[in-house]
Design an enzyme around this catalytic site. Sequence first.
Site: not given
Ligand code: PLP
Length: 401
Positions: A118, A193, A216, A362
């Site tokens: 991500h 996740q 999440k 993303c």
């Molecule tokens: N890492 C992973 C694997 C994610 O799926 C996400 C969000 O979709 C994030 C990081 C970023 O999380 P946040 O937007 O809550 O900071």
Amino acid sequence: MSVDDRVRGEFPLLSRMLNGERLVFLDSASTTPKPRVVIDAVRDYYERVTANVHRGVHALGEEATDLYEAARLEVASLINASPSEIVFVRGTTEAINLVAHGMGLGPEDEVVFPESEHHANWLPWRVRARPVPVPIDADGLPQWDRFESLLGPRTKLVAVGHVSNVTGAIAPLARIVELAKKKGVPVLVDAAQSISHLPIDVRALGIDFLAASSHKAFGPSGVGFLWAKRELLDRLALYQVGGGMVSLNEELDGRFVPRDAPFRFEAGTPAIEATIGMGAAIRFLRSIGLGAVREHDEQLGAYMLDRLRKVSGVRVLADGLPMTERIALATIVVDAPGMTQENIARALSDTFGVCVSGGFHCAHVLHARAKLDGTVRASPHVFNGEQDVDRLVDGLTQIVG
Ligand code: PLP
């Protein structure tokens, strides 16, 4: 009674109708619905408490601080850590950025991470260090057999997503940590996740940093946490300063003394109500039990993959990966002439009342390497049952047809 039948009624959102259909929510990898106990915890703070934390000397201030610090205990016990190692931040993104800044990395310092990550676990290394990505295959799965050869004298950190938000693959953490430790390299785990799907014990894993988001894992958005080994936390540079994180600020000689971790990283008024809600979310999750969540994941995941792979015009990414190595998440490419993957996600919601993600999630590099112009992602959780997957499959079948 199955676990999804038991917990579904706890989520007010799931009784909502969408375009004349009962809402089918299959987008938990994006953000989860909130159970009533979390909504109540936030409402209770507003209606009964409403005071700042670590500042108020009055009774309400003390109550707010107690509720806020109780959430830190919940997080710590969820991952087998000490509360003094839990820093509250805005979410996974901020936690990873805090480490990237705090380690004082430079352009020659290498950080090794899978290409499939991500953006939250890609861009901080691109901006602050020299990124060394582990190559991925056409399905977006990291080629872990090439990992060891990427660790070199300049490697300062290994950063890995515990579970991929695109393929749902569970990273082989034990092997990664073993190889990194052999070279004396610390390991950061992005648990965005995995935090609500898999049991996590940071001590047993032998990792150094863990980042996660509340939203999440059934909690409110706007809060998450960074866990770091105490000795590493004490060495991380401050990335923001202000009220609440300082124990002494001398006007004349310019000296200022920050408080000890974790408070030295928590400048300014935090997301108090969201943090209290995160504590309630963790209690909720533990009342179900991560073992039960995992069992449900394996069953529903297998059912979903099986049904999806029989729909003509649908290709499941990382189809060959067994359920023991993935969570219940399916990313698919849908072949419907004239429609983008985003169009398909939109049609599922507007015509069939099914919410899924559509686009790049993303993870642009993963999609570029896999030569995919977007994908559709269905990510059920513990409140979903086979009937929800059936609705998704019916919708897709009609769209493709
Ligand atoms: N890492 C992973 C694997 C994610 O799926 C996400 C969000 O979709 C994030 C990081 C970023 O999380 P946040 O937007 O809550 O900071």
